[in-house]
Design a protein around this motif. Sequence first.
Motif, short mmCIF file in Angstrom:
data_model
loop_
_atom_site.label_atom_id
_atom_site.label_comp_id
_atom_site.label_asym_id
_atom_site.label_seq_id
_atom_site.Cartn_x
_atom_site.Cartn_y
_atom_site.Cartn_z
N PHE A 58 0.86 -1.19 0.00
CA PHE A 58 0.00 0.00 0.00
C PHE A 58 0.89 1.23 0.00
O PHE A 58 1.80 1.33 0.81
CB PHE A 58 -0.90 0.02 1.25
CG PHE A 58 -1.64 1.31 1.45
CD1 PHE A 58 -2.87 1.51 0.83
CD2 PHE A 58 -1.11 2.33 2.23
CE1 PHE A 58 -3.55 2.71 1.01
CE2 PHE A 58 -1.78 3.52 2.41
CZ PHE A 58 -3.02 3.71 1.80
N PHE A 59 0.63 2.10 -0.94
CA PHE A 59 1.35 3.37 -0.92
C PHE A 59 0.44 4.45 -1.51
O PHE A 59 -0.48 4.16 -2.27
CB PHE A 59 2.66 3.29 -1.71
CG PHE A 59 2.52 2.86 -3.13
CD1 PHE A 59 2.36 3.79 -4.15
CD2 PHE A 59 2.53 1.51 -3.48
CE1 PHE A 59 2.23 3.40 -5.46
CE2 PHE A 59 2.41 1.11 -4.78
CZ PHE A 59 2.26 2.05 -5.79
N GLU A 60 0.73 5.66 -1.11
CA GLU A 60 -0.03 6.79 -1.64
C GLU A 60 0.54 7.21 -2.98
O GLU A 60 1.76 7.26 -3.17
CB GLU A 60 0.02 7.97 -0.69
CG GLU A 60 -0.90 7.86 0.50
CD GLU A 60 -0.95 9.18 1.26
OE1 GLU A 60 -1.44 10.17 0.69
OE2 GLU A 60 -0.48 9.20 2.41
N MET A 61 -0.36 7.50 -3.89
CA MET A 61 0.07 7.99 -5.20
C MET A 61 -0.46 9.41 -5.38
O MET A 61 -1.66 9.65 -5.33
CB MET A 61 -0.49 7.09 -6.31
CG MET A 61 -0.03 7.47 -7.70
SD MET A 61 1.74 7.16 -7.95
CE MET A 61 1.71 5.38 -8.15
N VAL A 105 -0.10 -3.43 7.87
CA VAL A 105 -1.19 -2.90 8.70
C VAL A 105 -1.84 -1.69 8.02
O VAL A 105 -3.05 -1.47 8.13
CB VAL A 105 -0.70 -2.54 10.12
CG1 VAL A 105 0.16 -1.30 10.13
CG2 VAL A 105 -1.90 -2.37 11.06
N ARG A 106 -1.06 -0.92 7.29
CA ARG A 106 -1.64 0.20 6.53
C ARG A 106 -2.55 -0.33 5.42
O ARG A 106 -3.65 0.17 5.21
CB ARG A 106 -0.51 1.05 5.92
CG ARG A 106 0.22 1.85 6.95
CD ARG A 106 1.41 2.66 6.43
NE ARG A 106 1.65 2.75 5.03
CZ ARG A 106 1.69 3.91 4.35
NH1 ARG A 106 1.46 5.05 4.97
NH2 ARG A 106 2.00 3.91 3.07
N THR A 107 -2.08 -1.35 4.73
CA THR A 107 -2.89 -1.95 3.67
C THR A 107 -4.20 -2.47 4.22
O THR A 107 -5.28 -2.23 3.67
CB THR A 107 -2.12 -3.11 3.01
OG1 THR A 107 -0.88 -2.62 2.51
CG2 THR A 107 -2.92 -3.73 1.88
N LEU A 108 -4.12 -3.19 5.32
CA LEU A 108 -5.31 -3.81 5.90
C LEU A 108 -6.31 -2.76 6.38
O LEU A 108 -7.52 -2.92 6.18
CB LEU A 108 -4.90 -4.72 7.06
CG LEU A 108 -4.10 -5.96 6.65
CD1 LEU A 108 -3.46 -6.61 7.86
CD2 LEU A 108 -4.97 -6.95 5.91
#
Length: 937
Positions: A68-71, A273-276
């Motif tokens: 998970f990352f911000e784009m 944990v960010r992804t979840l």
Amino acid sequence: MTSEQQINNWPSGKVRSTFIEYFVSKDHTFYPSSSVVPHDDPTLLFANAGGKHNDLEDVGKDVYHHTFFEMLGNWSFGDYFKKDAISFAWELLTKVYKLPEDRLYVTYFGGDSSQNLPADTDAKQLWIDIGLPENRVLPFGTKENFWEMGEVGPCGPCSEIHFDRIGNRDASNLVNLDDPDVLEIWNLVFMQYNRESPTELKPLPNSHIDTGMGFERLVSVLQNKRSNYDTDVFVPIFEAIQEKSGIRPYTGKVGSDDLDGIDMAYRVIADHVRTLLFAISDGAIPSNEGRGYVVRRILRRGARYARKKMLVELGNFFPSLIDVVVQQMKDVFPEINKRVDFIKQTLQNEEISFARTLDRGEKLFDATLTKMRESNQHVVPGAEVWKLYDTFGFPVDLTRIMAEENGVEIDEAEFETEKNKSKELSKKKKNGSSNSDQVGLDVHAIALLESQMKIPKTNDVFKYSDSEINSKILAIYSNKSFVESQSLTNGASSEEGHIFGILLDETNFYSESGGQEWDTGYLLSLDQESQFNVLQVKNFGGYVLHIGSLKYGNLKVGQSVLSCYDVARRLALCSNHTSTHILNHSLRNILDSSELDQRGSLVSADKLRFDFSFNGQISPEQIKDIEYKCKKVIEDDLEIFSMDVPLHESKEINGLRAVFGETYPNPVRVVSVGQNIHDLRKDPKNEAWLGFSIELCGGTHVQRTKEISDFIITEEASISKGIRRIVAVTGPEAREVSDAYLETQKKLDQLSNFSGSKLESEIKIMGKLLDNVNAGAYNKHMLRQQFNQIRNNFIEADKISKALASKFAIDMVNQAFEANPDVSYHVIKIEFEDSLKGNSGKALANAIAHVKSINSKAVYLISPDAVSGKVSHLCYVPKNLVSSGLHANKWAESVSGVIGGKFGGKSESAQGSGTNVDAVSEAENIAASFANLVISD
């Protein structure tokens, strides 16, 4: 400037807001972040901004991969192209963020002769013109600099911007080599082609810009950190991990330097944990398929690292980390703060479940390793890996990790073979799609309609009213091209059964949308010489395509037709769609859960299906209450109101519900069950509106609720963790369900007319009937309750009857023994009362067992049943009498010769079933004479 000062100068929040403010100043429109779950695209598991490769197994191994990352992105849809996109990027990076120009490197597409694609020299020259030295503008091939998401679709060359963390050197030879100090931070994609097939590209009608900048990487650059994980994006999460696990602090080591693997575990857990948090918040619930399985894999991978490397006891570890991530992100993504308890509960349930799976999977893998070592093998059979996944639910990527940890490899070819076998078996179980599914307008067809043919978008406002309207054929789409006509000659030709599409100027057909299925019907020429059967209706960018085939005659562009949808099907769809709204409102009232949100729906002609988030069980009594509340709304005959309302205004209406993750137009259609929308708009905050179903919806509905007729919930079940599904029927289908219930109830009541073996037989039949009958969820529960009571009463009565029958038979044996204690054999006729006859067989067997326990005399039991016309007979001979010549099987043979039927046995015991009840007295005499003769001799 110190590292801490750098973070304070560019905290992550400021990095983000600066990007947004810059492009807003350049006349861009700001759009809040969309959901990571693409609810409007079932073909895509997650929004995959910027990445087309599976990075999951790489996360944690290095300091820059993430799930998970911000784009941060800017787009242009025909307004500007390469020159402006490059100019914006350069200005923002060097003038606003003030990154050193001499540390920036840019790549461009160097061409691909195999696909006849030229080098993107335009982009190269634009970068040079803006001030970059030519030795820092580098050509790369298709893999690096030609952006496409799949086998077909929009694509084009791109320019990637890379940053050298070190500086004061020529790092051009390190670009695209996965060097953590020379990293890509921004990708400018120049959308100018459409991929038609693996070997065919066509220019798009308009060129577009689609850029994506990695937020975490940009933050690491601006905060002067050599790793994304060293920034203020991740440090608070690491601190929480250390606090919850008690493990040593994070030190940032990778590879062989990370001797205990704890730093990798930190990265895996923090990333996951960010992804979840975001995935579950946006509606992706852990499950065994699709996006739900991806979420499950991510959690399980993180959970294994937590237990393996940090010795964490699974059960509440990931839930304990949620608060720190929410605190970091809630201001930018406020939606995550609304479902915290639900997310924690979901993660907790999944962790507990995986703890068992992990134990089982590791044991099974260890067993496989043991077998391999015994036979000196070093490759794990692919079939075993597939079995771990397919049978036991153990993620394949975890098996690969365990194999790597143990220095062995997996037979990937065999694994793929086993997986493909499974897929083929699965395909055979599914029906193929209809031909109508193959007809659709692609991007070129739409562009042709707009730019060359000048055909306006379809006016479909009539879908909310008239069942028949006059329309004009504007285009005919057949075999992926537009034609002037289609025909059948004398009812038969090569075109018979051919599926094609028709565009009309105006339509009253509803195209598939918002969970509601399409209308079917027909288009009839005004002279009634031609008829086109409409099998499916789809909307392609505002063009409503009527898909079907000619029944007879011919149709041509410009011709007028009568558009007629199937009224009965439409009414059923309207009934079920309005009922979906009523059900949604009833659920919120009965279950009283703030976590309850719609998670999907299907409105078809024969049923409605409604999926919703709810972290708990729903009792039969709650189902009854939900169903009753829906019925009450129907019986109240409320009027259905609908109106287009400005989007911002609609959101002010108290109690209004929207589908989670859905994007709505402006203005938006508001549908209210029972409350005039003018009143809603006059006083939007009125608490009274909470008592009505008010939703944003573009579907078709009944005019008054009484048109629905009836409403019955047929199914209620969990379809995944935290997601439940209700299936219901209305109208004729509801009546069928109600009739099935009444008929089943009648049959159940008739069980009271039976007893004994007949009742036992009828209970078995009724049990199978209840398993399959569609009588409604609550009514079926009540039928099952009644049935269980009848069955339990029968079982209890049967136990008593069996005991009484056995006692009766044993008492008769004891009486015979007491009356004639000196004789060596007894022939006893046992006649059971009617109430005991159903258990006579078991009673006779118990009586013989009693005789065996005494083991002193030979006994023959004969039991007639005049009703069935059968005679049961059993005998036992102790060993001392067997040695005297009295054999049980011979004894039974003499009796069977009189009463008929079959018999069998050995020297000590025998049994049979005769068919001549009238010969019982003779049989008694024969049995006595046979024993007396043998023993006397």
